[in-house]
Design a protein around this motif. Structure first.
Motif, PDB file in Angstrom:
ATOM      1  N   LEU A  48      -9.066  48.429  54.309  1.00 41.72           N
ATOM      2  CA  LEU A  48      -9.249  47.041  54.322  1.00 41.72           C
ATOM      3  C   LEU A  48     -10.570  46.515  54.718  1.00 41.72           C
ATOM      4  CD1 LEU A  48      -8.230  44.221  54.389  1.00 41.72           C
ATOM      5  CD2 LEU A  48      -7.412  44.485  56.660  1.00 41.72           C
ATOM      6  N   ILE A  49     -11.112  47.243  55.723  1.00 47.72           N
ATOM      7  CA  ILE A  49     -12.570  47.313  56.311  1.00 47.72           C
ATOM      8  C   ILE A  49     -13.516  47.468  55.236  1.00 47.72           C
ATOM      9  CG2 ILE A  49     -14.301  48.076  57.796  1.00 47.72           C
ATOM     10  CD1 ILE A  49     -11.916  48.341  60.034  1.00 47.72           C
ATOM     11  N   ALA A  50     -13.216  48.624  54.526  1.00 49.53           N
ATOM     12  CA  ALA A  50     -14.274  49.078  53.479  1.00 49.53           C
ATOM     13  C   ALA A  50     -14.304  48.039  52.233  1.00 49.53           C
ATOM     14  CB  ALA A  50     -13.823  50.349  52.882  1.00 49.53           C
ATOM     15  N   ARG A  51     -13.247  47.490  51.798  1.00 52.42           N
ATOM     16  CA  ARG A  51     -13.092  46.692  50.825  1.00 52.42           C
ATOM     17  C   ARG A  51     -13.707  45.293  51.148  1.00 52.42           C
ATOM     18  NH1 ARG A  51      -8.601  49.537  49.995  1.00 52.42           N
ATOM     19  NH2 ARG A  51      -7.198  48.403  51.163  1.00 52.42           N
ATOM     20  N   LEU A  52     -13.426  44.885  52.458  1.00 53.37           N
ATOM     21  CA  LEU A  52     -13.931  43.593  52.957  1.00 53.37           C
ATOM     22  C   LEU A  52     -15.468  43.628  53.012  1.00 53.37           C
ATOM     23  CD1 LEU A  52     -11.157  42.370  55.620  1.00 53.37           C
ATOM     24  CD2 LEU A  52     -11.796  41.123  53.295  1.00 53.37           C
ATOM     25  N   ALA A  53     -15.792  44.818  53.609  1.00 48.69           N
ATOM     26  CA  ALA A  53     -17.511  45.099  53.909  1.00 48.69           C
ATOM     27  C   ALA A  53     -18.127  45.288  52.678  1.00 48.69           C
ATOM     28  CB  ALA A  53     -17.558  46.001  54.826  1.00 48.69           C
ATOM     29  N   ARG A  54     -17.551  45.936  51.628  1.00 43.72           N
ATOM     30  CA  ARG A  54     -18.324  46.438  50.180  1.00 43.72           C
ATOM     31  C   ARG A  54     -17.871  45.538  49.237  1.00 43.72           C
ATOM     32  NH1 ARG A  54     -16.845  51.847  52.651  1.00 43.72           N
ATOM     33  NH2 ARG A  54     -18.651  52.431  53.523  1.00 43.72           N
ATOM     34  N   GLY A  55     -16.876  45.475  49.044  1.00 41.47           N
ATOM     35  CA  GLY A  55     -16.476  44.728  47.686  1.00 41.47           C
ATOM     36  C   GLY A  55     -16.371  43.311  47.997  1.00 41.47           C
TER      37      GLY A  55
END
Length: 140
Positions: free
Chosen positions: A16-23
């Motif tokens: 979730l953090i990665a998708r919010l931060a990157r995507g």
């Protein structure tokens, strides 16, 4: 929570953090700013004016990275550096009106994205999700 439950939840949180931060942030924040710069702006708007040391601590980075983020935000007219009246060796970083507007606009775009995502859940699941997210935020 058991170790097995934690092992199931940890990758979901990380994803979730990665998708919010990157995507998703590209969708929310088409500004060209990095995640660190956006976190710095949010921190400055919500807690400012702040010393560089405090900014670095709050966004979980080094003073050098916080300084470079501040440089970018300052060049964009979103923050200004001011002398710290309490400590002549230090500076304070304060949001400009444009910085406060940019933060407000970013929150509005995030709210709209979350609203679209929540609309895909059934009412009971939606209420439970909101309750659990608020609780998680309190715990963190």
């Amino acid at each position: 929570m058991s170790a097995g439950e934690a092992a199931r939840v940890a990758p979901a949180i990380e994803g979730l953090i990665a998708r919010l931060a990157r995507g998703r942030l590209g969708e929310i924040e088409p500004s060209g700013f990095t995640t660190t710069q956006l976190l710095a702006l949010a921190t400055i708007v919500e807690n400012g004016p702040v010393q560089l040391r405090v900014l670095a601590e709050r966004i979980g980075t080094t003073k050098a990275t916080a300084s470079r983020s501040t440089d970018v935000l300052e060049a964009a007219g979103l923050v200004v550096r001011l002398p710290d009246p309490a400590d002549g060796r230090s500076i304070l970083i304060r949001a400009t009106p444009a910085g406060r507007r940019a933060r407000q606009d970013a929150l509005q775009r995030l709210t709209e994205m979350v609203e679209r995502l929540l609309a895909t859940l059934e009412e009971g699941d939606r209420a439970r999700f909101v309750e659990l997210m608020e609780r998680l935020d309190e715990l963190l």
